[in-house]
Write a protein that holds these residues in place. Structure first.
Motif, PDB file in Angstrom:
ATOM      1  N   THR A 454       1.030  -1.132  -0.270  1.00 50.80           N
ATOM      2  CA  THR A 454       0.185  -0.119  -0.107  1.00 50.80           C
ATOM      3  C   THR A 454       1.051   1.263   0.278  1.00 50.80           C
ATOM      4  O   THR A 454       1.908   1.290   0.456  1.00 50.80           O
ATOM      5  CB  THR A 454      -0.699   0.063   1.152  1.00 50.80           C
ATOM      6  N   SER A 455       0.558   2.284  -0.594  1.00 48.43           N
ATOM      7  CA  SER A 455       1.094   3.485  -0.831  1.00 48.43           C
ATOM      8  C   SER A 455       0.849   4.406   0.352  1.00 48.43           C
ATOM      9  O   SER A 455      -0.291   4.220   0.637  1.00 48.43           O
ATOM     10  CB  SER A 455       0.872   4.219  -2.044  1.00 48.43           C
ATOM     11  N   VAL A 456       2.028   4.834   0.986  1.00 49.04           N
ATOM     12  CA  VAL A 456       1.948   5.879   2.264  1.00 49.04           C
ATOM     13  C   VAL A 456       2.429   7.226   1.901  1.00 49.04           C
ATOM     14  O   VAL A 456       3.587   7.123   1.019  1.00 49.04           O
ATOM     15  CB  VAL A 456       2.255   5.219   3.484  1.00 49.04           C
ATOM     16  N   GLU A 457       2.227   8.201   2.660  1.00 50.54           N
ATOM     17  CA  GLU A 457       3.152   9.221   2.645  1.00 50.54           C
ATOM     18  C   GLU A 457       3.257   9.796   4.019  1.00 50.54           C
ATOM     19  O   GLU A 457       2.632   9.740   4.740  1.00 50.54           O
ATOM     20  CB  GLU A 457       2.592  10.279   1.718  1.00 50.54           C
ATOM     21  N   PHE A 458       4.412  10.610   4.064  1.00 52.09           N
ATOM     22  CA  PHE A 458       4.615  11.039   5.626  1.00 52.09           C
ATOM     23  C   PHE A 458       5.609  12.420   5.358  1.00 52.09           C
ATOM     24  O   PHE A 458       6.170  12.585   4.193  1.00 52.09           O
ATOM     25  CB  PHE A 458       5.251  10.038   6.454  1.00 52.09           C
ATOM     26  N   LYS A 459       5.610  13.311   6.174  1.00 52.81           N
ATOM     27  CA  LYS A 459       6.475  14.459   6.070  1.00 52.81           C
ATOM     28  C   LYS A 459       8.073  14.143   6.888  1.00 52.81           C
ATOM     29  O   LYS A 459       8.098  13.509   7.642  1.00 52.81           O
ATOM     30  CB  LYS A 459       5.979  15.458   7.158  1.00 52.81           C
ATOM     31  N   SER A 460       9.132  14.663   5.899  1.00 54.09           N
ATOM     32  CA  SER A 460      10.327  14.216   6.533  1.00 54.09           C
ATOM     33  C   SER A 460      10.688  15.397   7.270  1.00 54.09           C
ATOM     34  O   SER A 460       9.831  16.179   7.885  1.00 54.09           O
ATOM     35  CB  SER A 460      11.386  14.421   5.353  1.00 54.09           C
ATOM     36  N   LEU A 461      11.915  15.215   7.796  1.00 57.76           N
ATOM     37  CA  LEU A 461      12.316  16.154   8.952  1.00 57.76           C
ATOM     38  C   LEU A 461      12.117  17.819   8.810  1.00 57.76           C
ATOM     39  O   LEU A 461      11.890  18.307   9.451  1.00 57.76           O
ATOM     40  CB  LEU A 461      13.662  15.893   9.614  1.00 57.76           C
ATOM     41  N   ASP A 462      12.347  17.807   7.611  1.00 54.65           N
ATOM     42  CA  ASP A 462      12.215  19.522   6.981  1.00 54.65           C
ATOM     43  C   ASP A 462      10.730  19.675   6.440  1.00 54.65           C
ATOM     44  O   ASP A 462      10.616  20.646   5.715  1.00 54.65           O
ATOM     45  CB  ASP A 462      13.279  19.622   6.030  1.00 54.65           C
ATOM     46  N   GLY A 463       9.735  18.644   6.458  1.00 57.30           N
ATOM     47  CA  GLY A 463       8.622  19.057   6.034  1.00 57.30           C
ATOM     48  C   GLY A 463       8.200  18.431   4.651  1.00 57.30           C
ATOM     49  O   GLY A 463       7.248  18.456   3.891  1.00 57.30           O
ATOM     50  N   LEU A 464       9.208  17.984   3.934  1.00 54.66           N
ATOM     51  CA  LEU A 464       9.089  17.316   2.496  1.00 54.66           C
ATOM     52  C   LEU A 464       8.192  16.178   2.489  1.00 54.66           C
ATOM     53  O   LEU A 464       8.710  15.356   3.330  1.00 54.66           O
ATOM     54  CB  LEU A 464      10.492  16.995   1.931  1.00 54.66           C
ATOM     55  N   THR A 465       7.515  16.233   1.706  1.00 58.20           N
ATOM     56  CA  THR A 465       6.491  14.732   1.556  1.00 58.20           C
ATOM     57  C   THR A 465       7.154  13.648   0.966  1.00 58.20           C
ATOM     58  O   THR A 465       7.962  13.844   0.012  1.00 58.20           O
ATOM     59  CB  THR A 465       5.119  15.252   0.533  1.00 58.20           C
ATOM     60  N   ILE A 466       7.141  12.607   1.707  1.00 55.31           N
ATOM     61  CA  ILE A 466       8.038  11.343   1.314  1.00 55.31           C
ATOM     62  C   ILE A 466       7.049  10.263   0.994  1.00 55.31           C
ATOM     63  O   ILE A 466       6.310  10.322   1.881  1.00 55.31           O
ATOM     64  CB  ILE A 466       9.164  11.117   2.053  1.00 55.31           C
ATOM     65  N   TYR A 467       7.218   9.572  -0.076  1.00 57.07           N
ATOM     66  CA  TYR A 467       6.534   8.422  -0.257  1.00 57.07           C
ATOM     67  C   TYR A 467       6.850   7.113  -0.195  1.00 57.07           C
ATOM     68  O   TYR A 467       8.080   6.944  -0.063  1.00 57.07           O
ATOM     69  CB  TYR A 467       5.820   8.533  -1.646  1.00 57.07           C
ATOM     70  N   GLY A 468       6.172   6.341   0.127  1.00 52.92           N
ATOM     71  CA  GLY A 468       6.694   4.583   0.463  1.00 52.92           C
ATOM     72  C   GLY A 468       5.732   3.570   0.193  1.00 52.92           C
ATOM     73  O   GLY A 468       4.525   4.115  -0.072  1.00 52.92           O
ATOM     74  N   GLN A 469       6.306   2.479   0.169  1.00 55.42           N
ATOM     75  CA  GLN A 469       5.193   1.340   0.024  1.00 55.42           C
ATOM     76  C   GLN A 469       5.086   0.344   1.281  1.00 55.42           C
ATOM     77  O   GLN A 469       6.501   0.018   1.566  1.00 55.42           O
ATOM     78  CB  GLN A 469       5.450   0.625  -1.247  1.00 55.42           C
ATOM     79  N   VAL A 470       4.065   0.134   1.712  1.00 49.95           N
ATOM     80  CA  VAL A 470       3.942  -0.735   3.214  1.00 49.95           C
ATOM     81  C   VAL A 470       3.728  -2.280   2.574  1.00 49.95           C
ATOM     82  O   VAL A 470       2.819  -2.223   1.954  1.00 49.95           O
ATOM     83  CB  VAL A 470       3.213  -0.253   4.017  1.00 49.95           C
ATOM     84  N   PHE A 471       4.566  -3.124   2.981  1.00 51.58           N
ATOM     85  CA  PHE A 471       4.223  -4.454   2.997  1.00 51.58           C
ATOM     86  C   PHE A 471       3.825  -5.094   4.317  1.00 51.58           C
ATOM     87  O   PHE A 471       4.405  -5.020   5.340  1.00 51.58           O
ATOM     88  CB  PHE A 471       5.455  -5.397   2.389  1.00 51.58           C
ATOM     89  N   ASP A 472       2.613  -5.701   4.259  1.00 49.50           N
ATOM     90  CA  ASP A 472       2.036  -6.154   5.687  1.00 49.50           C
ATOM     91  C   ASP A 472       1.160  -7.679   5.347  1.00 49.50           C
ATOM     92  O   ASP A 472       0.156  -7.596   4.479  1.00 49.50           O
ATOM     93  CB  ASP A 472       1.283  -5.106   6.452  1.00 49.50           C
ATOM     94  N   ASN A 473       1.496  -8.443   6.074  1.00 50.83           N
ATOM     95  CA  ASN A 473       0.900  -9.622   5.713  1.00 50.83           C
ATOM     96  C   ASN A 473      -0.696  -9.706   6.384  1.00 50.83           C
ATOM     97  O   ASN A 473      -1.198 -10.703   6.082  1.00 50.83           O
ATOM     98  CB  ASN A 473       1.465 -11.048   6.442  1.00 50.83           C
TER      99      ASN A 473
END
Ligand SMILES: CC(=O)N[C@@H](C)C(=O)N[C@@H](C)C(=O)N[C@@H](C)C(=O)O
Length: 711
Positions: A454-473
């Protein structure tokens, strides 16, 4: 009787096979059993395809032809010996298939040197090979690399010892070869990028002479040494990427600045500005058709194929540029003038190919109607002379490296989903693509057991939006261990599904395995990566590794998840990802409880052989300041605060990151009594050319993370 007992037996086998698939967990060898396709090419007429497929280490050339393009294995290599297949091409008459066997083409150096991951007593050399498309004996033409077949299909040119050699193709009588290849040119410097004229036996190439390079061309004379090299507008520049006009009367090429002059401050990122030149070959001059703007984004694109210069017709050139903030395709008249943006929009264009009729370009990129397409690849098509882009593919999968085939709306492309590993697809018109390689997948490949990231996003330490993918069973458990996966490059993007690169399909396989085993895995697309625009890939503030902030933010995001145990968060990554894993363990052992650093960079001064303190007139004006920053961006500076256990893995024939980078860091950590484990993969390189080695590395990584974070 016999018939019913056979039926009964086959039923038993069927039930036991299915029960095995559904009841048993998959192993790393199972999830690594995908048949990986790459290097796909088509014939001039678009009625044939050829490609390389790696089946659990057995790498072979497969071919297919219209109308079914059903694939047939052409070569017969069955050993897991890491001999990669590259530079595949089909002669213009469709008769011959030519390719390079061996080497390490993902390397930063010695790409054409033998690779010997099986530690054979005598390593095989890198060889240029030919076979009849119809099948038959394999002919090793010569030691060499980067073969190109002449437009008339008669002659092959290739590079050997950095010089061009040639040989006629059709000189085989039975098993005897009637012609020994001959060196065509002997010139100072290193020759590369061989380009045959479309109309006669003339060969253009780049000659790299260190801080500068020229474009030259020469005739394939009848007698040895009967011709000269004609230099194309030689100057104090770096000229490269020669491209012939369809009538062979002109050559276009890319021009950038030669290296030299006073060393600039290292605090400023200097764009590698570039221009497109065209020469009519009659005089030694060239005309500037287009110059990139003098901005950071005017730099020669650091993405696949760089400028991707193509000469589809006498009136027009196409190229890619990043200058509007995204890698896009442009066209420009050979008479000059304004360039036309063919693929407008906030997305990147990545892998391109010109259609057989040279009227359109197929490309892939992270575009589409679904916001999640930002983290995918789909195929698009655009005319070479107008901005009429259309989507060829869409949906929840990834598609890339499309080739147009005979018939206006027929394509071959590579594709994947979250579950289906990389496969070759044939697509007719609006029909869905049908796989040509599903049959090469063994039943043990656990397609149905794989999760959908699943695609997630969060803020980095300086506020930049960072995207990632979560793998969970999805087992609903709480207090689960977690791992941040950090890709390498760094100019890469991990996708919502199997990846187009073998190195990252390898990583995707492990992330799926770790999820099965009960980890929550977060694959983080940190800044410096591709897919999210120029300022993301080339942040204005680039000093002292701000990309590490994104990795730390990924760890902190996991720590806040209700189903994650914040005391059991780990890191794993390779190469640049190994570097950031080491930074995490060194700087934030309280957040990251353990990690696996695979062939990481640990000392940037050593890695980049940056001569900060060369002789006085070569010293950067801020060399001392820069050295201090480089030291702060290197994991070797954080051994005092490093307390978390680490597993180091490195191949000692690594041609991207020196093996010494790991020796050096381990010796420093030994003094600090940090708990370490290590694994050396003798004679393999940065890309685990030997399949069994990639399994060994992934198994060791998983085992270490389970031992450290699951007990
Ligand atoms: C010159 C340079 O750094 N080239 C890069 C492609 C490279 O070798 N990067 C490695 C540090 C790395 O991350 N390699 C793999 C994993 C990759 O994705 O390129």
């Amino acid at each position: 009787m016999r018939y019913s007992s056979k039926l009964f037996l086959s039923l038993i086998i069927l039930i036991s096979t299915f029960s095995k698939i559904y009841s048993q967990k998959f192993t790393i060898a199972d999830v690594k059993s995908y048949a990986f396709p790459n290097e796909m090419v088509t014939s001039l007429q678009g009625d044939k395809i050829a490609l390389a497929i790696n089946e659990e280490g057995s790498r072979n050339v497969y071919v297919g032809e219209a109308p079914s393009f059903k694939l047939r294995k052409l070569t017969n290599f069955d050993a897991d010996n890491g001999q990669e297949i590259t530079s595949i091409s089909i002669s213009s008459d469709g008769k011959w298939v030519v390719f390079t066997l061996g080497g390490e083409h993902g390397g930063n150096w010695d790409v054409s040197k033998a690779s010997n991951p099986s530690s054979s007593q005598i390593p095989s050399k890198v060889r240029v090979c030919q076979m009849l498309f119809a099948g038959g004996p394999l002919r090793v033409i010569s030691e060499g690399d980067f073969p190109k077949i002449s437009s008339d299909g008669e002659v092959i040119a290739f590079i050997k010892d950095d010089q061009p050699w040639v040989c006629h193709l059709d000189t085989v009588k039975g098993d005897d070869f009637l012609e020994i290849p001959r060196q065509l040119v002997s010139t100072r410097g290193k020759v590369s990028d061989l380009q045959w004229s479309p109309v006669k036996n003339q060969l253009a190439f780049t000659v790299n002479r260190g801080t500068y390079s020229f474009v030259g061309h020469t005739n394939l004379g009848k007698e040895l040494d009967s011709e000269i090299i004609n230099w194309v507008a030689p100057g104090f520049y770096k000229d490269s990427s020669p491209r012939w006009s369809p009538d062979g009367s002109q050559i276009a090429f890319i021009r950038t600045a030669a290296s030299g002059g006073a060393v600039d401050s290292l605090s400023q990122r200097k764009p590698n500005l570039w221009s497109i030149q065209i020469s009519n070959l009659k005089d030694k001059l060239s005309t500037t058709l287009w110059s990139s703007p003098n901005t950071q984004a005017g730099t020669l694109p650091p993405t696949d194929g760089h400028a991707n210069l193509m000469f589809p017709n006498k009136q027009l050139l196409t190229f890619t540029s990043y200058h509007d903030g995204w890698p896009h395709i442009y066209s420009i008249s050979t008479k000059g003038g304004q360039a036309t943006l063919l693929t407008p929009g906030n997305f990147m264009v990545e892998h391109l190919s010109l259609s057989a009729d040279a009227k359109s370009i197929l490309f892939d990129g992270n575009f589409g109607n679904d916001p999640l397409d930002y983290h995918r690849r789909h195929i698009g098509k655009v005319s070479v002379d107008k901005a009429n882009m259309s989507f060829v593919t869409s949906g929840a999968g990834n598609e890339w490296s499309a080739k147009s085939l005979a018939g206006s709306d027929t394509y071959a492309y590579l594709g994947s989903t979250a579950q289906k590993g990389p496969q070759v697809y044939l697509k007719n018109g609006n029909q869905a693509g049908s796989s040509l390689t599903a049959n090469l997948y063994p039943t043990k490949f656990p397609e149905k057991a794989l999760v959908t990231p699943t695609s997630v996003e969060f803020k980095s330490l300086d506020g930049l939006t960072i995207y990632g993918q979560v793998f969970d069973n999805g087992d609903g458990k709480t207090n689960k261990p977690a791992v941040v996966f950090v890709h390498g490059g760094p100019s890469r993007q991990m996708l919502l599904g199997w990846h187009y690169s073998d190195y990252y399909s390898n990583a995707y396989a492990l992330n799926q395995y770790l999820a099965q085993e009960g980890f929550v895995v977060l694959s983080v697309n940190y800044r410096l990566g591709i897919g999210y625009g120029f300022s993301f890939q080339h942040p204005a503030n680039f000093l002292v590794a701000p990309e590490y902030w994104d990795v730390k933010a990924a760890g902190e995001w996991l720590a806040k998840q209700p189903n994650v145990n914040p005391k059991k968060i780990g890191l794993w990554g390779g190469s640049y990802g190994g570097y950031l894993t080491a930074m995490g363990l060194g700087k934030d052992s309280k957040l990251f409880a353990a990690g696996v650093d695979i062939h990481g960079v640990h000392d940037w001064l050593g890695y980049s052989q940056m001569q900060l303190f060369g002789d006085e007139n070569k010293k950067a004006p801020d060399a001392e300041w820069a050295a201090n920053l480089i030291s702060k961006a290197s994991p070797i500076s954080y051994t005092s605060s490093w307390t978390s256990p680490v597993l180091f893995i490195h191949g000692d024939d690594d041609r991207n990151v020196n093996f010494q980078q790991t020796i050096d860091l381990m010796k420093r950590l030994e003094k600090k009594k940090v708990k370490m484990e290590s694994m050396v993969i003798v004679d393999d390189n940065h890309h685990w050319a030997k399949h069994q080695n990639s399994i060994t590395v992934l198994e060791a990584t998983a085992e270490f993370l389970k031992n450290q974070l699951m007990k």
